[in-house]
Design a protein around this motif. Structure first.
Motif, PDB file in Angstrom:
ATOM      1  N   THR A 119       0.826  -1.205   0.000  1.00 45.65           N
ATOM      2  CA  THR A 119       0.000   0.000   0.000  1.00 45.65           C
ATOM      3  C   THR A 119       0.863   1.259   0.000  1.00 45.65           C
ATOM      4  OG1 THR A 119      -1.747  -1.158   1.186  1.00 45.65           O
ATOM      5  CG2 THR A 119      -1.807   1.237   1.249  1.00 45.65           C
ATOM      6  N   LEU A 120       1.868   1.294   0.854  1.00 40.05           N
ATOM      7  CA  LEU A 120       2.704   2.495   0.946  1.00 40.05           C
ATOM      8  C   LEU A 120       3.641   2.652  -0.242  1.00 40.05           C
ATOM      9  CD1 LEU A 120       3.622   2.736   4.733  1.00 40.05           C
ATOM     10  CD2 LEU A 120       2.039   4.144   3.430  1.00 40.05           C
ATOM     11  N   ARG A 121       4.035   1.548  -0.868  1.00 39.14           N
ATOM     12  CA  ARG A 121       4.954   1.608  -2.011  1.00 39.14           C
ATOM     13  C   ARG A 121       4.390   2.511  -3.104  1.00 39.14           C
ATOM     14  NH1 ARG A 121       5.689  -3.579  -3.163  1.00 39.14           N
ATOM     15  NH2 ARG A 121       7.665  -3.739  -2.090  1.00 39.14           N
ATOM     16  N   LEU A 122       3.078   2.516  -3.270  1.00 36.04           N
ATOM     17  CA  LEU A 122       2.447   3.340  -4.299  1.00 36.04           C
ATOM     18  C   LEU A 122       2.707   4.827  -4.094  1.00 36.04           C
ATOM     19  CD1 LEU A 122      -1.027   1.571  -4.384  1.00 36.04           C
ATOM     20  CD2 LEU A 122       0.841   1.284  -6.021  1.00 36.04           C
ATOM     21  N   PHE A 123       2.999   5.220  -2.839  1.00 33.68           N
ATOM     22  CA  PHE A 123       3.127   6.633  -2.523  1.00 33.68           C
ATOM     23  C   PHE A 123       4.569   7.061  -2.249  1.00 33.68           C
ATOM     24  CE2 PHE A 123      -1.096   5.267  -1.414  1.00 33.68           C
ATOM     25  CZ  PHE A 123      -1.871   6.220  -2.043  1.00 33.68           C
ATOM     26  N   LEU A 124       5.497   6.109  -2.293  1.00 33.06           N
ATOM     27  CA  LEU A 124       6.899   6.436  -2.051  1.00 33.06           C
ATOM     28  C   LEU A 124       7.568   6.792  -3.371  1.00 33.06           C
ATOM     29  CD1 LEU A 124       7.770   3.686   0.567  1.00 33.06           C
ATOM     30  CD2 LEU A 124       7.190   6.077   0.975  1.00 33.06           C
ATOM     31  N   ALA A 125       8.613   7.577  -3.281  1.00 32.65           N
ATOM     32  CA  ALA A 125       9.308   8.047  -4.477  1.00 32.65           C
ATOM     33  C   ALA A 125       9.817   6.873  -5.309  1.00 32.65           C
ATOM     34  CB  ALA A 125      10.480   8.941  -4.078  1.00 32.65           C
ATOM     35  N   GLU A 126       9.701   7.033  -6.633  1.00 35.65           N
ATOM     36  CA  GLU A 126      10.235   6.004  -7.514  1.00 35.65           C
ATOM     37  C   GLU A 126      11.741   5.943  -7.314  1.00 35.65           C
ATOM     38  OE1 GLU A 126       9.089   5.895 -11.599  1.00 35.65           O
ATOM     39  OE2 GLU A 126       7.098   6.629 -11.131  1.00 35.65           O
ATOM     40  N   GLY A 127      12.296   4.770  -7.510  1.00 35.21           N
ATOM     41  CA  GLY A 127      13.727   4.601  -7.339  1.00 35.21           C
ATOM     42  C   GLY A 127      14.114   4.184  -5.928  1.00 35.21           C
ATOM     43  N   THR A 128      13.145   4.194  -5.009  1.00 31.59           N
ATOM     44  CA  THR A 128      13.422   3.742  -3.652  1.00 31.59           C
ATOM     45  C   THR A 128      13.558   2.225  -3.686  1.00 31.59           C
ATOM     46  OG1 THR A 128      12.053   5.541  -2.807  1.00 31.59           O
ATOM     47  CG2 THR A 128      12.608   3.787  -1.271  1.00 31.59           C
ATOM     48  N   ASN A 129      14.693   1.715  -3.177  1.00 21.89           N
ATOM     49  CA  ASN A 129      14.883   0.265  -3.257  1.00 21.89           C
ATOM     50  C   ASN A 129      14.045  -0.449  -2.201  1.00 21.89           C
ATOM     51  OD1 ASN A 129      16.319  -0.092  -0.795  1.00 21.89           O
ATOM     52  ND2 ASN A 129      18.233   0.462  -1.797  1.00 21.89           N
ATOM     53  N   GLU A 130      13.892  -1.751  -2.402  1.00 17.95           N
ATOM     54  CA  GLU A 130      13.010  -2.561  -1.555  1.00 17.95           C
ATOM     55  C   GLU A 130      13.407  -2.509  -0.084  1.00 17.95           C
ATOM     56  OE1 GLU A 130       9.703  -4.945  -0.763  1.00 17.95           O
ATOM     57  OE2 GLU A 130      10.246  -3.837  -2.563  1.00 17.95           O
ATOM     58  N   ALA A 131      14.702  -2.562   0.195  1.00 16.61           N
ATOM     59  CA  ALA A 131      15.164  -2.535   1.591  1.00 16.61           C
ATOM     60  C   ALA A 131      14.785  -1.217   2.263  1.00 16.61           C
ATOM     61  CB  ALA A 131      16.676  -2.745   1.653  1.00 16.61           C
ATOM     62  N   GLN A 132      14.909  -0.112   1.541  1.00 21.47           N
ATOM     63  CA  GLN A 132      14.522   1.185   2.104  1.00 21.47           C
ATOM     64  C   GLN A 132      13.025   1.249   2.364  1.00 21.47           C
ATOM     65  OE1 GLN A 132      16.130   3.718  -0.989  1.00 21.47           O
ATOM     66  NE2 GLN A 132      17.709   4.501   0.407  1.00 21.47           N
ATOM     67  N   VAL A 133      12.236   0.720   1.452  1.00 18.20           N
ATOM     68  CA  VAL A 133      10.779   0.706   1.624  1.00 18.20           C
ATOM     69  C   VAL A 133      10.416  -0.081   2.877  1.00 18.20           C
ATOM     70  CG1 VAL A 133       8.605  -0.129   0.647  1.00 18.20           C
ATOM     71  CG2 VAL A 133      10.254   1.022  -0.829  1.00 18.20           C
ATOM     72  N   VAL A 134      10.988  -1.268   3.025  1.00 17.73           N
ATOM     73  CA  VAL A 134      10.668  -2.132   4.169  1.00 17.73           C
ATOM     74  C   VAL A 134      11.118  -1.457   5.471  1.00 17.73           C
ATOM     75  CG1 VAL A 134      11.163  -4.350   5.264  1.00 17.73           C
ATOM     76  CG2 VAL A 134      10.641  -4.251   2.819  1.00 17.73           C
ATOM     77  N   ASP A 135      12.305  -0.847   5.466  1.00 18.82           N
ATOM     78  CA  ASP A 135      12.785  -0.139   6.664  1.00 18.82           C
ATOM     79  C   ASP A 135      11.840   1.000   7.049  1.00 18.82           C
ATOM     80  OD1 ASP A 135      14.953  -1.807   6.912  1.00 18.82           O
ATOM     81  OD2 ASP A 135      16.409  -0.380   6.070  1.00 18.82           O
ATOM     82  N   ARG A 136      11.407   1.768   6.052  1.00 17.43           N
ATOM     83  CA  ARG A 136      10.472   2.872   6.315  1.00 17.43           C
ATOM     84  C   ARG A 136       9.151   2.355   6.859  1.00 17.43           C
ATOM     85  NH1 ARG A 136      10.531   6.907   1.301  1.00 17.43           N
ATOM     86  NH2 ARG A 136      12.771   7.129   1.386  1.00 17.43           N
ATOM     87  N   VAL A 137       8.661   1.289   6.268  1.00 21.57           N
ATOM     88  CA  VAL A 137       7.390   0.704   6.723  1.00 21.57           C
ATOM     89  C   VAL A 137       7.538   0.200   8.153  1.00 21.57           C
ATOM     90  CG1 VAL A 137       5.787  -1.215   6.396  1.00 21.57           C
ATOM     91  CG2 VAL A 137       6.472   0.190   4.447  1.00 21.57           C
ATOM     92  N   ASP A 138       8.616  -0.501   8.448  1.00 22.24           N
ATOM     93  CA  ASP A 138       8.831  -1.013   9.802  1.00 22.24           C
ATOM     94  C   ASP A 138       8.843   0.120  10.824  1.00 22.24           C
ATOM     95  OD1 ASP A 138       8.906  -3.631   8.949  1.00 22.24           O
ATOM     96  OD2 ASP A 138      11.106  -3.760   8.947  1.00 22.24           O
ATOM     97  N   TYR A 139       9.542   1.195  10.505  1.00 18.37           N
ATOM     98  CA  TYR A 139       9.600   2.339  11.419  1.00 18.37           C
ATOM     99  C   TYR A 139       8.212   2.974  11.578  1.00 18.37           C
ATOM    100  CZ  TYR A 139      10.641   6.859  13.427  1.00 18.37           C
ATOM    101  OH  TYR A 139      10.639   7.961  14.254  1.00 18.37           O
TER     102      TYR A 139
END
Length: 193
Positions: A119-139
């Protein structure tokens, strides 16, 4: 020595000072609050705090009273500044809660880490790698748990119950405003392609 009534009032006051009180998980406190609502409200009113009790949804919490412009009090209930990601998550969860209640409404809405990431990936900047997305979501999820909007499920790693108190913080007007903004962003994104 306290009477049982004084003890019930004290228990309800202390529980509210520690956070949201839920009927299903704090049954004794909920009953004490129900029996002594007026006394608890009077206690908090002296320091400029309102006790909000939602019997329908089964939760109670404290919020600052509207300030009297002629006699303002210092703020007792702390305001928490929410990050963009946390605000976004709360609005998206509120929308999911609304859809859940419209379709079934039975039980609790449970979300998984994978659902939140998707759900959040749709709203995060393009080019953000998977590890950064997961870290942001966890936080972001950890903050939502700390604030009482999500509750981890026992025995189910990476699954959370969406607490209904979210409805008190993200109302229908906020959802409407958010939907309008999303439409505007979608139009801008389509025009940029």
């Amino acid at each position: 020595m306290r009477t049982s009534e004084e003890r019930d009032i004290a228990v309800a006051i202390i529980a509210l000072m520690n956070g949201v009180v839920y009927r299903e998980s704090d049954e004794d406190v909920w009953l004490a609050l129900g029996r002594h609502t007026a006394a608890v409200q009077d206690h908090f009113a002296t320091v400029g705090v309102v006790v909000v009790v939602n019997d329908t949804e089964g939760f109670a919490y404290l919020k600052s009273a509207d300030d009297d412009p002629d006699d303002p009090l210092p703020r007792l209930v702390r305001r928490t500044r929410l990050s963009y990601n946390l605000s976004l998550l709360l609005v998206l969860l509120r929308r999911r809660l609304l859809e859940f209640e419209s379709s079934t409404g039975e039980g609790a809405l449970v979300v998984s880490r994978t659902e939140i990431v998707d759900t959040l990936r749709l709203f995060l900047a393009e080019g953000t790698n998977e590890a950064q997305v997961v870290d942001r979501v966890d936080y972001t999820v950890k903050r939502a748990v700390d604030l009482g909007f999500l509750r981890p499920l026992k025995g189910q790693a990476d699954h959370w119950e969406v607490r209904r108190v979210l409805k008190a913080y993200v109302d229908a007007q906020t959802l409407s405003d958010f939907a309008t903004k999303l439409s505007e962003y979608a139009e801008v994104a389509r025009g940029a392609r």
